[in-house]
Design a protein around this motif. Structure first.
Motif, mmCIF file in Angstrom:
data_model
loop_
_atom_site.group_PDB
_atom_site.id
_atom_site.type_symbol
_atom_site.label_atom_id
_atom_site.label_comp_id
_atom_site.label_asym_id
_atom_site.label_seq_id
_atom_site.Cartn_x
_atom_site.Cartn_y
_atom_site.Cartn_z
ATOM 1 N N SER A 113 3.545 9.830 -8.203
ATOM 2 C CA SER A 113 3.025 8.528 -8.647
ATOM 3 C C SER A 113 3.343 7.489 -7.586
ATOM 4 N N TYR A 114 2.509 6.471 -7.507
ATOM 5 C CA TYR A 114 2.764 5.421 -6.525
ATOM 6 C C TYR A 114 3.971 4.570 -6.934
ATOM 7 N N LYS A 115 4.256 4.542 -8.229
ATOM 8 C CA LYS A 115 5.470 3.862 -8.711
ATOM 9 C C LYS A 115 6.703 4.540 -8.103
ATOM 10 N N LEU A 152 -2.746 -3.015 4.091
ATOM 11 C CA LEU A 152 -3.725 -1.980 3.748
ATOM 12 C C LEU A 152 -3.606 -0.787 4.689
ATOM 13 N N GLY A 153 -3.848 0.394 4.153
ATOM 14 C CA GLY A 153 -4.181 1.556 4.966
ATOM 15 C C GLY A 153 -5.683 1.738 4.826
ATOM 16 N N ILE A 154 -6.174 2.859 5.270
ATOM 17 C CA ILE A 154 -7.601 3.149 5.080
ATOM 18 C C ILE A 154 -7.752 4.634 4.771
ATOM 19 N N GLY A 155 -8.619 4.939 3.815
ATOM 20 C CA GLY A 155 -8.903 6.335 3.500
ATOM 21 C C GLY A 155 -9.859 6.916 4.542
ATOM 22 N N MET A 156 -9.939 8.226 4.575
ATOM 23 C CA MET A 156 -10.798 8.896 5.560
ATOM 24 C C MET A 156 -12.271 8.526 5.386
ATOM 25 N N ASN A 195 1.318 -3.828 -5.921
ATOM 26 C CA ASN A 195 0.726 -2.688 -5.209
ATOM 27 C C ASN A 195 -0.759 -2.599 -5.480
ATOM 28 N N LEU A 196 -1.433 -2.009 -4.516
ATOM 29 C CA LEU A 196 -2.887 -1.897 -4.602
ATOM 30 C C LEU A 196 -3.356 -1.073 -5.784
ATOM 31 N N ASP A 197 -2.654 0.035 -6.055
ATOM 32 C CA ASP A 197 -3.291 1.019 -6.932
ATOM 33 C C ASP A 197 -2.289 2.016 -7.504
ATOM 34 N N GLU A 198 -2.771 2.786 -8.452
ATOM 35 C CA GLU A 198 -1.987 3.868 -9.057
ATOM 36 C C GLU A 198 -2.950 4.912 -9.615
ATOM 37 N N ALA A 240 0.842 -1.205 0.000
ATOM 38 C CA ALA A 240 0.000 0.000 0.000
ATOM 39 C C ALA A 240 0.872 1.248 0.000
ATOM 40 N N THR A 241 0.282 2.340 -0.422
ATOM 41 C CA THR A 241 0.963 3.640 -0.367
ATOM 42 C C THR A 241 0.252 4.510 0.674
ATOM 43 N N GLY A 242 0.502 5.810 0.618
ATOM 44 C CA GLY A 242 -0.044 6.717 1.625
ATOM 45 C C GLY A 242 0.997 6.936 2.709
ATOM 46 N N GLY A 243 0.708 7.867 3.596
ATOM 47 C CA GLY A 243 1.664 8.182 4.652
ATOM 48 C C GLY A 243 1.780 7.063 5.681
ATOM 49 N N THR A 244 0.702 6.339 5.906
ATOM 50 C CA THR A 244 0.658 5.376 7.016
ATOM 51 C C THR A 244 1.770 4.319 6.970
ATOM 52 N N PRO A 245 1.987 3.618 5.848
ATOM 53 C CA PRO A 245 2.961 2.513 5.882
ATOM 54 C C PRO A 245 4.424 2.932 5.777
ATOM 55 N N ALA A 298 -8.234 14.995 0.320
ATOM 56 C CA ALA A 298 -7.352 14.399 1.338
ATOM 57 C C ALA A 298 -5.951 14.157 0.780
ATOM 58 N N ASN A 299 -5.867 13.701 -0.463
ATOM 59 C CA ASN A 299 -4.559 13.362 -1.029
ATOM 60 C C ASN A 299 -3.843 14.577 -1.613
ATOM 61 N N SER A 300 -4.538 15.717 -1.680
ATOM 62 C CA SER A 300 -3.916 16.919 -2.252
ATOM 63 C C SER A 300 -2.783 17.423 -1.373
ATOM 64 N N ARG A 301 -2.723 16.935 -0.100
ATOM 65 C CA ARG A 301 -1.632 17.390 0.763
ATOM 66 C C ARG A 301 -0.271 16.962 0.225
ATOM 67 N N TYR A 302 -0.271 15.951 -0.636
ATOM 68 C CA TYR A 302 1.000 15.497 -1.194
ATOM 69 C C TYR A 302 1.335 16.220 -2.516
ATOM 70 N N PHE A 303 0.360 16.900 -3.096
ATOM 71 C CA PHE A 303 0.560 17.596 -4.379
ATOM 72 C C PHE A 303 0.666 19.104 -4.116
ATOM 73 N N GLY A 362 -13.169 5.477 4.436
ATOM 74 C CA GLY A 362 -13.254 4.019 4.546
ATOM 75 C C GLY A 362 -12.760 3.287 3.317
ATOM 76 N N HIS A 363 -12.194 4.016 2.340
ATOM 77 C CA HIS A 363 -11.759 3.301 1.137
ATOM 78 C C HIS A 363 -10.525 2.446 1.417
ATOM 79 N N ILE A 364 -10.424 1.360 0.674
ATOM 80 C CA ILE A 364 -9.219 0.523 0.689
ATOM 81 C C ILE A 364 -8.752 0.425 -0.758
ATOM 82 N N SER A 378 -13.690 14.032 -1.920
ATOM 83 C CA SER A 378 -13.070 14.043 -0.585
ATOM 84 C C SER A 378 -11.700 13.352 -0.597
ATOM 85 N N THR A 379 -11.539 12.346 -1.457
ATOM 86 C CA THR A 379 -10.238 11.666 -1.562
ATOM 87 C C THR A 379 -9.232 12.578 -2.256
ATOM 88 N N ILE A 380 -9.691 13.264 -3.313
ATOM 89 C CA ILE A 380 -8.801 14.202 -4.012
ATOM 90 C C ILE A 380 -8.331 15.271 -3.027
HETATM 91 C C1 GLP Z 1 -4.683 6.604 -0.681
HETATM 92 C C2 GLP Z 1 -4.384 5.156 -1.033
HETATM 93 C C3 GLP Z 1 -4.835 4.200 0.054
HETATM 94 C C4 GLP Z 1 -4.384 4.709 1.409
HETATM 95 C C5 GLP Z 1 -5.019 6.048 1.662
HETATM 96 C C6 GLP Z 1 -4.716 6.616 3.031
HETATM 97 O O1 GLP Z 1 -5.943 7.004 -1.056
HETATM 98 N N1 GLP Z 1 -4.989 4.773 -2.265
HETATM 99 O O2 GLP Z 1 -4.301 2.907 -0.205
HETATM 100 O O3 GLP Z 1 -4.748 3.781 2.427
HETATM 101 O O4 GLP Z 1 -4.522 6.949 0.675
HETATM 102 O O5 GLP Z 1 -3.509 7.325 3.013
HETATM 103 P P1 GLP Z 1 -2.776 7.849 4.298
HETATM 104 O O6 GLP Z 1 -2.076 6.664 4.879
HETATM 105 O O7 GLP Z 1 -1.812 8.877 3.786
HETATM 106 O O8 GLP Z 1 -3.809 8.402 5.202
#
Ligand code: GLP
Length: 253
Positions: free
Chosen positions: A86-88, A138-142, A72-75, A42-47, A171-176, A144-146, A167-169
């Motif tokens: 990129s997750y790559k 796995l991590g979890i999105g705010m 990996n889960l996703d890209e 998985a990606t994201g800050g958690t792992p 949440a993840n905009s903190r990295y962009f 509940g997404h996986i 909401s995901t865009i």
């Molecule tokens: C992204 C990833 C998820 C990840 C989630 C949470 O959306 N696709 O796999 O669990 O972010 O990220 P963070 O760990 O930064 O909160």
């Protein structure tokens, strides 16, 4: 602290660092038991902390990734592999470039695939050809997404092309540099793909995740909270810090 709830084994640690160590130890045990382990990552800050611990273990000669395969889960899509968001790029930067894994054994959906449906089918076939995933992190999105399986995704779905929720865009905009730069789509293992993993380790840290962790673990099993399906999986460990687990601890006390 350890708790059991239904089929979940819940491990609660007092800090992010210790949560990361616990996750790395579970992954290391898996590799040390089966050298050709197939990991789902998985990606994201958690792992990130867990990946650092794995790098340290390998540098200390306690771990060997030479026969490990990773999916990996996703890209995001579209995104170039050279884009540092990129997750790559993330996986190379946070793990793969620092361990003795064969790059040919690291798989991430192609963020520049011209034909996304063909890419999704090919990804699913590659996982099947590797005999499936032994351990999925796995991590979890705010919300509940996986992976990038947003609320209301079908539980049976396999690798697919998805539209990201606003909401995901956000949440993840903190990295962009800005929300406008976050791709609006992604390729992701489906919930069906994730559920087929023989073992699942979900890592959740930080007080901001306490409510969604509670909903996923103790709430109704519903596509509105994609992670809630894990309540039905036979082999799930939740590794959390006390902040993320605070509502769960209060209700299971
Ligand atoms: C992204 C990833 C998820 C990840 C989630 C949470 O959306 N696709 O796999 O669990 O972010 O990220 P963070 O760990 O930064 O909160």
């Amino acid at each position: 602290m350890e708790k059991r709830y239904r089929n979940f084994k819940i491990i609660i640690k007092d800090s992010y660092d210790n949560t990361s160590s616990a996750v790395a130890d579970i992954i290391a045990d898996c590799i040390n038991t089966k050298a050709n382990t197939v990991l789902g990552l998985a990606t994201g800050g958690t792992p990130v902390g867990a990946y650092k611990k794995l790098i340290e273990m390998q540098s200390a000669g306690k771990l060997d990734f030479s026969r490990v395969t990773c999916f990996n889960l996703d890209e995001y899509h579209p995104i170039a592999a050279t884009n540092d968001q990129s997750y790559k790029y993330f996986m190379k930067d946070n793990l793969f470039d620092h361990i003795n894994i064969d790059p040919a054994n690291t798989h991430i959906p192609d963020g520049m695939a011209a034909d996304v449906q063909t890419e999704c089918i090919a990804y699913e076939q590659k996982i099947a050809a590797a005999s499936g995933i032994d351990l999925q992190l796995l991590g979890i999105g705010m919300n509940g997404h996986i992976g990038f399986n947003e609320p209301a995704s079908a539980f049976s779905r396999v690798t697919n092309y998805v539209e990201l929720e606003a909401s995901t865009i956000e949440a993840n905009s903190r990295y962009f540099d800005s929300a406008d730069e976050v791709p609006k789509h992604a390729l992701t293992m489906g919930i069906g793909t994730i559920f087929a993993a023989r073992q699942i380790v979900m890592m959740i840290t930080g007080a901001a995740k306490a409510n969604i962790a509670e909903a996923a673990v103790l709430g109704n099993i519903t596509p509105q909270v994609p992670a809630s399906i894990l309540q039905l999986h036979p082999n799930v460990m939740l590794v959390m810090d006390g902040d993320a687990a605070k509502n769960i601890i209060a209700r299971l006390a």
